[in-house]
Design a protein around this motif. Structure first.
Motif, PDB file in Angstrom:
ATOM      1  N   ARG A  19      63.498  75.528  23.215  1.00 14.08           N
ATOM      2  CA  ARG A  19      64.792  75.673  23.879  1.00 14.08           C
ATOM      3  C   ARG A  19      65.342  74.278  24.206  1.00 14.08           C
ATOM      4  NH1 ARG A  19      67.709  76.661  28.497  1.00 14.08           N
ATOM      5  NH2 ARG A  19      66.089  76.164  30.002  1.00 14.08           N
ATOM      6  N   VAL A  20      66.396  73.897  23.504  1.00 11.87           N
ATOM      7  CA  VAL A  20      67.015  72.590  23.757  1.00 11.87           C
ATOM      8  C   VAL A  20      68.021  72.772  24.891  1.00 11.87           C
ATOM      9  CG1 VAL A  20      68.301  70.668  22.762  1.00 11.87           C
ATOM     10  CG2 VAL A  20      66.690  71.950  21.342  1.00 11.87           C
ATOM     11  N   ILE A  21      67.756  72.123  26.023  1.00  7.83           N
ATOM     12  CA  ILE A  21      68.627  72.280  27.195  1.00  7.83           C
ATOM     13  C   ILE A  21      69.954  71.568  26.948  1.00  7.83           C
ATOM     14  CG2 ILE A  21      68.869  71.739  29.668  1.00  7.83           C
ATOM     15  CD1 ILE A  21      65.749  71.691  29.747  1.00  7.83           C
ATOM     16  N   ALA A  22      69.879  70.359  26.440  1.00  6.41           N
ATOM     17  CA  ALA A  22      71.109  69.604  26.180  1.00  6.41           C
ATOM     18  C   ALA A  22      70.837  68.479  25.198  1.00  6.41           C
ATOM     19  CB  ALA A  22      71.640  69.005  27.484  1.00  6.41           C
ATOM     20  N   VAL A  23      71.786  68.247  24.312  1.00  8.68           N
ATOM     21  CA  VAL A  23      71.749  67.070  23.443  1.00  8.68           C
ATOM     22  C   VAL A  23      72.829  66.129  23.954  1.00  8.68           C
ATOM     23  CG1 VAL A  23      72.020  66.195  21.101  1.00  8.68           C
ATOM     24  CG2 VAL A  23      71.133  68.494  21.459  1.00  8.68           C
ATOM     25  N   GLY A  24      72.459  64.901  24.260  1.00  6.34           N
ATOM     26  CA  GLY A  24      73.468  63.921  24.668  1.00  6.34           C
ATOM     27  C   GLY A  24      74.377  63.641  23.482  1.00  6.34           C
ATOM     28  N   ASP A  25      75.675  63.779  23.698  1.00  8.22           N
ATOM     29  CA  ASP A  25      76.610  63.673  22.575  1.00  8.22           C
ATOM     30  C   ASP A  25      76.830  62.229  22.128  1.00  8.22           C
ATOM     31  OD1 ASP A  25      78.378  64.827  20.735  1.00  8.22           O
ATOM     32  OD2 ASP A  25      80.061  64.148  21.955  1.00  8.22           O
ATOM     33  N   ARG A  26      76.509  61.278  22.998  1.00  8.49           N
ATOM     34  CA  ARG A  26      76.749  59.864  22.660  1.00  8.49           C
ATOM     35  C   ARG A  26      75.432  59.182  22.331  1.00  8.49           C
ATOM     36  NH1 ARG A  26      80.602  58.661  27.915  1.00  8.49           N
ATOM     37  NH2 ARG A  26      82.097  60.321  27.449  1.00  8.49           N
ATOM     38  N   TRP A  27      75.477  58.207  21.453  1.00 13.17           N
ATOM     39  CA  TRP A  27      74.226  57.502  21.140  1.00 13.17           C
ATOM     40  C   TRP A  27      73.771  56.683  22.334  1.00 13.17           C
ATOM     41  CZ3 TRP A  27      78.580  55.666  18.058  1.00 13.17           C
ATOM     42  CH2 TRP A  27      79.060  54.429  18.455  1.00 13.17           C
ATOM     43  N   ILE A  28      72.476  56.346  22.346  1.00 11.63           N
ATOM     44  CA  ILE A  28      71.937  55.504  23.421  1.00 11.63           C
ATOM     45  C   ILE A  28      71.631  54.094  22.931  1.00 11.63           C
ATOM     46  CG2 ILE A  28      71.036  57.418  24.799  1.00 11.63           C
ATOM     47  CD1 ILE A  28      68.212  56.697  23.693  1.00 11.63           C
ATOM     48  N   LEU A  29      71.570  53.920  21.613  1.00 15.76           N
ATOM     49  CA  LEU A  29      71.336  52.566  21.065  1.00 15.76           C
ATOM     50  C   LEU A  29      71.901  52.515  19.661  1.00 15.76           C
ATOM     51  CD1 LEU A  29      69.647  49.923  21.951  1.00 15.76           C
ATOM     52  CD2 LEU A  29      68.026  50.680  20.213  1.00 15.76           C
ATOM     53  N   GLN A  30      72.600  51.416  19.375  1.00 16.60           N
ATOM     54  CA  GLN A  30      73.075  51.225  18.001  1.00 16.60           C
ATOM     55  C   GLN A  30      72.815  49.784  17.586  1.00 16.60           C
ATOM     56  OE1 GLN A  30      77.126  51.231  16.979  1.00 16.60           O
ATOM     57  NE2 GLN A  30      77.814  49.972  18.691  1.00 16.60           N
ATOM     58  N   PRO A  31      72.802  49.504  16.281  1.00 14.57           N
ATOM     59  CA  PRO A  31      72.550  48.133  15.832  1.00 14.57           C
ATOM     60  C   PRO A  31      73.647  47.209  16.337  1.00 14.57           C
ATOM     61  CG  PRO A  31      72.479  49.697  13.996  1.00 14.57           C
ATOM     62  CD  PRO A  31      73.012  50.441  15.171  1.00 14.57           C
ATOM     63  N   GLU A  32      73.273  46.196  17.114  1.00 13.22           N
ATOM     64  CA  GLU A  32      74.249  45.247  17.641  1.00 13.22           C
ATOM     65  C   GLU A  32      73.786  43.814  17.517  1.00 13.22           C
ATOM     66  OE1 GLU A  32      75.529  46.373  21.582  1.00 13.22           O
ATOM     67  OE2 GLU A  32      76.510  48.170  20.787  1.00 13.22           O
ATOM     68  N   GLU A  33      72.479  43.615  17.667  1.00 12.27           N
ATOM     69  CA  GLU A  33      71.958  42.246  17.584  1.00 12.27           C
ATOM     70  C   GLU A  33      71.782  41.882  16.106  1.00 12.27           C
ATOM     71  OE1 GLU A  33      71.584  40.259  20.155  1.00 12.27           O
ATOM     72  OE2 GLU A  33      72.094  41.816  21.624  1.00 12.27           O
ATOM     73  N   VAL A  34      71.754  40.574  15.851  1.00 10.13           N
ATOM     74  CA  VAL A  34      71.661  40.107  14.458  1.00 10.13           C
ATOM     75  C   VAL A  34      70.459  40.722  13.748  1.00 10.13           C
ATOM     76  CG1 VAL A  34      71.268  38.065  13.016  1.00 10.13           C
ATOM     77  CG2 VAL A  34      72.870  37.964  14.909  1.00 10.13           C
ATOM     78  N   TYR A  35      69.309  40.807  14.484  1.00 10.85           N
ATOM     79  CA  TYR A  35      68.079  41.331  13.864  1.00 10.85           C
ATOM     80  C   TYR A  35      68.113  42.840  13.670  1.00 10.85           C
ATOM     81  CZ  TYR A  35      67.254  41.758  18.882  1.00 10.85           C
ATOM     82  OH  TYR A  35      67.399  42.038  20.214  1.00 10.85           O
ATOM     83  N   GLU A  36      69.172  43.509  14.094  1.00 13.05           N
ATOM     84  CA  GLU A  36      69.350  44.942  13.838  1.00 13.05           C
ATOM     85  C   GLU A  36      70.411  45.169  12.758  1.00 13.05           C
ATOM     86  OE1 GLU A  36      68.387  46.074  18.496  1.00 13.05           O
ATOM     87  OE2 GLU A  36      70.438  45.716  17.843  1.00 13.05           O
ATOM     88  N   ILE A  37      71.329  44.201  12.684  1.00 16.64           N
ATOM     89  CA  ILE A  37      72.447  44.333  11.750  1.00 16.64           C
ATOM     90  C   ILE A  37      72.039  43.873  10.349  1.00 16.64           C
ATOM     91  CG2 ILE A  37      74.736  43.372  11.229  1.00 16.64           C
ATOM     92  CD1 ILE A  37      75.184  43.410  14.302  1.00 16.64           C
ATOM     93  N   THR A  38      71.165  42.863  10.311  1.00 20.94           N
ATOM     94  CA  THR A  38      70.780  42.355   9.000  1.00 20.94           C
ATOM     95  C   THR A  38      69.266  42.176   8.911  1.00 20.94           C
ATOM     96  OG1 THR A  38      71.074  40.566   7.420  1.00 20.94           O
ATOM     97  CG2 THR A  38      71.349  39.984   9.714  1.00 20.94           C
ATOM     98  N   GLY A  39      68.719  42.512   7.741  1.00 22.06           N
ATOM     99  CA  GLY A  39      67.266  42.443   7.565  1.00 22.06           C
ATOM    100  C   GLY A  39      66.904  42.982   6.207  1.00 22.06           C
ATOM    101  N   TYR A  40      65.964  43.919   6.170  1.00 18.70           N
ATOM    102  CA  TYR A  40      65.539  44.531   4.906  1.00 18.70           C
ATOM    103  C   TYR A  40      66.512  45.646   4.523  1.00 18.70           C
ATOM    104  CZ  TYR A  40      62.104  46.434   1.579  1.00 18.70           C
ATOM    105  OH  TYR A  40      61.447  46.881   0.457  1.00 18.70           O
ATOM    106  N   VAL A  41      66.908  46.451   5.530  1.00 23.00           N
ATOM    107  CA  VAL A  41      67.991  47.434   5.367  1.00 23.00           C
ATOM    108  C   VAL A  41      68.953  47.222   6.528  1.00 23.00           C
ATOM    109  CG1 VAL A  41      68.594  49.880   5.280  1.00 23.00           C
ATOM    110  CG2 VAL A  41      66.425  49.114   4.296  1.00 23.00           C
TER     111      VAL A  41
END
Ligand code: BMA
Length: 308
Positions: free
Chosen positions: A236-258
Motif C-alpha cells: 500500500r503506497v501511502i503517497a508518492v512525492g510528486d517533486r524530485w528530491i535530487l537532480q544532477p546539478e554539480e559538475v560530477y553529476e552532469i558530466t562523466g561516463y553517462v
C-alpha cells in the motif's frame, strides 16, 4: 533543499581504487560493526562491470579494499548469467546477515542475483531471483507475516519500467507479485521508475527512495524521488512525492561516463533521525548527502500524487 550535498563530494573515484577501473558508482551501503561498508560498481576498460569493497568510520571517507569484492562467477548457473558483468548492488541487513542483490548481465538479458554474507569476507551466491528484464531489486529489512518482501522493476512494452512488490518464504522463490507504482506521463519520472535504496522504516511509513527518468533531446535525465509505504502492508503506497528530491546539478553529476545521472543504491539511517543518501554521479563517481527522514516523509505527504 531536502538533501544537503557533502562538501567533499565526490567521496570516491577511480583514483581511490588500487586496481584498474574506469568508474566508481551506484554503491550499496550499510553499517557493520560500527563501520560503513560500501559495495560499489566499477566499469572495467572493456565496458563490463564488477563490484568493489570500501569501508569508512564516518560514512564520508572511504578506503577501498585491495581486490574486487565480486566478479562474474566462474562456475555453474551464475557463470552463464553473469557473463557480461555484475552491477548496481543493494545491501539489506536482516536476520544477522546481509543480503546483496545485484544485476546480472549476460547474452540472455539482465536478471537479479542474490548473494549473502555475514561478514563481507565470505560471500555465497544464493539464487538468481528473477527472470530476464528485471533490475533494481531492493529487499525490505523486515518480514511481513513471515515473508520476505522486495520491490522490483520488471519491464514490458505494455507497462514499461514500473515498481512491483513480491514476497518469499525463503529468499529463493518469490511470488504474490503486484504492480504498485507507475511512472507519470510528462512528469520528471515519466519514462521509467525503479527502486533505489532498500526501504527505510520511519514512524510514518517505509521510505522508498527511488529513481525516475525523463527523456530529453540531450539524452535521459536520472533523478531521485521518494514514496511512503504502509508500515504493515508495504504494497500500500501511502503517497508518492510528486517533486524530485535530487537532480544532477554539480559538475560530477552532469558530466562523466553517462551525463546527467544521479542514481542511488543505498541510504543509511542514523540514530539522530537523519539519513545519509549515497548516489552515483554521472555513472563515474560516488557522492553522499544528508537529509532528515521526517522531511522526506513530509515531502511525500505535502505534494502527493497517485502511485498508479
Ligand atoms: C540504468 C542503469 C544504471 C545507470 C543508469 C544511468 O539503466 O544502467 O546502472 O546508472 O542507467 O546510466
Amino acid at each position: 533543499m531536502l538533501i544537503e550535498r557533502f562538501k567533499g563530494n565526490p567521496i570516491l573515484t577511480r583514483d581511490d581504487v588500487p586496481y584498474p577501473v574506469a568508474t566508481v558508482h551506484n554503491a550499496g551501503v550499510t553499517k557493520y560493526r560500527g563501520k560503513y561498508i560500501m559495495i560499489f560498481r566499477s566499469h572495467l576498460f572493456n565496458g563490463r562491470s564488477i563490484l568493489g569493497y570500501a569501508e569508512s568510520s564516518d560514512g564520508y571517507h572511504f578506503t577501498v579494499g585491495r581486490h574486487p569484492f565480486m566478479e562474474p562467477a566462474g562456475t555453474g548457473i551464475f557463470k552463464e548469467y553473469e557473463e557480461y558483468g555484475v552491477e548496481d548492488p543493494r545491501i539489506t541487513s536482516i536476520d544477522d546477515q546481509f543480503l546483496i542483490t545485484y544485476s546480472a548481465y549476460s547474452r540472455h538479458g539482465v536478471r537479479i542475483g542474490l548473494a549473502v554474507t555475514r561478514d563481507f569476507n565470505k560471500i555465497e551466491r544464493l539464487a538468481l531471483i528473477t527472470e530476464a528484464d528485471y533490475r533494481n531489486v531492493v529487499i525490505f529489512p523486515e518480514k511481513f507475516d513471515g515473508l520476505y518482501a522486495r520491490l522490483d522493476r520488471p519491464h514490458s512494452e505494455i507497462s514499461p519500467w514500473s515498481v512491483w512488490i513480491s514476497y518469499s518464504p525463503d529468499l529463493k522463490f518469490w511470488g504474490n507479485s503486484r504492480l504498485i507504482m507507475k511512472p507519470l506521463q510528462y512528469h520528471w519520472d515519466e519514462m521509467k521508475i525503479g527502486p533505489g535504496a532498500p526501504p527505510i522504516k520511519t514512524k510514518r511509513g517505509w521510505l522508498n527512495i527511488y529513481h525516475g527518468v525523463f527523456p530529453t533531446m540531450d539524452g535521459n535525465v536520472y533523478r531521485l524521488g521518494v514514496a511512503l509505504h504502509d508500515l504493515k502492508d508495504p504494497s500500500r503506497v501511502i503517497a508518492v512525492g510528486d517533486r524530485w528530491i535530487l537532480q544532477p546539478e554539480e559538475v560530477y553529476e552532469i558530466t562523466g561516463y553517462v551525463h546527467n545521472v544521479v542514481f542511488t543504491c543505498g541510504a543509511v539511517p542514523e540514530e539522530d533521525g537523519s539519513v545519509k543518501i549515497y548516489w552515483g554521479g554521472a555513472d563515474k563517481v560516488m557522492c553522499v548527502g544528508t537529509a532528515k527522514l521526517e522531511d522526506l516523509a513530509d515531502h511525500c505527504l505535502a505534494h502527493p500524487r497517485n502511485p498508479l
